[in-house]
Design an enzyme around this catalytic site. Structure first.
Site, PDB file in Angstrom:
ATOM      1  N   ASP A   1       7.189   4.134 -18.374  1.00  0.00           N
ATOM      2  CA  ASP A   1       7.802   3.200 -17.417  1.00  0.00           C
ATOM      3  C   ASP A   1       9.187   3.256 -17.166  1.00  0.00           C
ATOM      4  OD1 ASP A   1       6.982   0.620 -16.257  1.00  0.00           O
ATOM      5  OD2 ASP A   1       7.764  -0.668 -17.623  1.00  0.00           O
TER       6      ASP A   1
ATOM      7  N   ALA B   1      19.861 -10.150 -18.519  1.00  0.00           N
ATOM      8  CA  ALA B   1      18.650  -9.689 -17.648  1.00  0.00           C
ATOM      9  C   ALA B   1      17.292 -10.198 -18.151  1.00  0.00           C
ATOM     10  CB  ALA B   1      18.487  -8.185 -17.772  1.00  0.00           C
TER      11      ALA B   1
END
Length: 443
Positions: free
Chosen positions: A246, A87
């Site tokens: 987050d 990723a």
């Protein structure tokens, strides 16, 4: 045609955030979690690729950066290092590797030049914040110390590009949830972590918004996953005093676990985390409970203890406003006990009028309401978490989801004592007997 146009606009906006750099990608990530209609759904959808599908940099270069960070040859640490990233995000990208000895790990390698980019971007944003502060710009009428908020955000952002700080945050969370079966995070290989390299256990999972895979796996229950996500934040806010600011879908995954019916949550990224003092933790808990109980005095006390009300403000006036908001149903949870005026007048105009009156009354106290920096980050985490929760379960509501966990948080004995006290308070109140609250006897 309109949907296609909005998707195209969203794609162009995402491209522009990527072009502007990591600071703006962070803004895009926050916007991508909007489920309250601030942005058209199609634009928010287009921005989701900023969560974990930012263009990667060269994998061979990533291996070179890992060598530089470790200050030793790659093969002295890793048996294998896959140069194809798993990723890629705004600050770095993740590669699968195997340590000498066979331990499977994920290696996060930081992009080059991030500090210089932050220095320039934050200097510009700092000037804009100073301008806003000079004009005393409020948030919905409530006072906001923008400079204080910006300073706190700046500190968090610079800590985020020091992977040693992220390693500490992840280790702290891992220790906090060690005895919980329904949530986990990869272990950190502390001795290999540097400012620009993070090495953690390889813990694969299904991205939390990959509903095709989740729905195809019978062991998963989306409602359970949503409730557990909410419960994890209740614990982070009110027990751990430390929370991930987050929680967008790029940082969350799920996996099957025999010990966790419905699925186990995985938190991946602790680059952004914030700490709460014990008084702030208790204040958040009291605020949640006051909404469940529709208890205006307790809600105002919680607001005051949390520093949300300016010194010298008329607390009786605040209590009156909160009472009107509770009574009208303007502020309420599915878990709230008792019927509101709005519900009692559901077949007539009284409820709607009462809600309008509550909204008007609220305007009078907003100038005495302020939002300290820590709660701005609480609000941000809640906003992102709420977006994920509603994707998992359209009926999701944070307070309703955490209400059953209040017993666990407080301890069964304390909870039962408090409920007895509240029942006695209500009984005496119905008899017209006024005294100090019986519930206080149990504190």
């Amino acid at each position: 045609a309109k949907k296609a146009l909005l998707l195209t606009a969203g794609d162009k906006l995402a491209d522009e955030f990527i072009r502007l750099g990591p600071t703006y990608v962070k803004i895009g990530q926050i916007l991508s979690c909007d489920k309250d209609g601030w942005l058209p759904e199609e634009i928010a959808e287009s921005l989701t690729r900023l969560q974990d599908r930012v263009p990667a940099f060269d994998g061979e270069r990533a291996a070179e950066l890992a060598v530089a960070a470790l200050e030793q040859p790659l093969d002295s640490v890793f048996e294998s290092f896959d140069t194809t990233p798993l990723a890629a995000a705004s600050l770095g990208q993740v590669h699968r590797a195997t340590l000498v000895g066979g331990r499977e790990v994920a290696v996060k390698v930081q992009r080059e030049g991030l500090k210089d980019i932050y220095d320039k971007d934050l200097a510009l944003l700092g000037k804009m914040v100073g301008f806003v502060d000079r004009f005393n710009v409020s948030v919905g009428g409530a006072s906001q110390k923008w400079g204080e908020l910006f300073d706190e955000a700046t500190e968090i952002l610079y800590r985020e590009i020091d992977y040693k700080c992220e390693a500490e945050n992840a280790a702290r969370f891992e220790a906090a949830v060690a005895n919980l079966t329904w949530v986990t995070t990869p272990g950190v290989v502390t001795e290999l972590c540097t400012e620009k390299l993070l090495v953690m256990d390889y813990m694969p999972g299904i991205k939390i918004n990959d509903f095709a895979k989740i729905d195809a796996t019978p062991e998963f229950d989306r409602k359970v996953l949503a409730n557990n996500l909410a419960k994890s934040y209740l614990l982070q806010f009110c027990r751990f005093g430390f929370f991930n600011t987050d929680p967008h879908p790029g940082n969350l995954a799920v996996k099957t676990s025999a010990a966790s019916p419905g699925g186990q949550l995985i938190f991946y990224d602790f680059g952004q985390a914030c700490q709460l003092e014990p008084g702030q933790q208790q204040g958040i808990q009291n605020c949640i409970e006051s909404i469940i109980d529709l208890d205006a005095p307790r809600c105002v006390t919680a607001f005051n203890d949390m520093g949300l009300i300016k010194e010298g403000a008329d607390l009786a006036k605040f209590e009156d406003v909160v009472s009107k908001n509770f009574a009208s149903g303007r502020i309420k949870s599915k878990a709230s006990r008792g019927r509101t005026v709005a519900e009692k007048n559901a077949d007539g105009p009284g409820g709607a009028l009462s809600e309008k009156a509550a909204a008007k009354a609220s305007q009078a106290v907003l100038p005495d309401f302020q939002l300290p920096a820590e709660y701005a980050f609480v609000a941000r985490a809640l906003q992102q978490m709420d977006g994920v929760g509603k994707e998992l379960d359209p009926e999701f509501e944070f307070i309703a989801s955490v209400a059953p966990a209040i017993v666990e948080l407080k301890g069964a004995d304390v909870y039962v004592q408090e409920q007895i006290g509240k029942s006695l308070d209500k009984f005496l109140g119905n008899l017209g007997i006024k005294s100090s609250p019986v519930s206080d006897w149990f504190k």
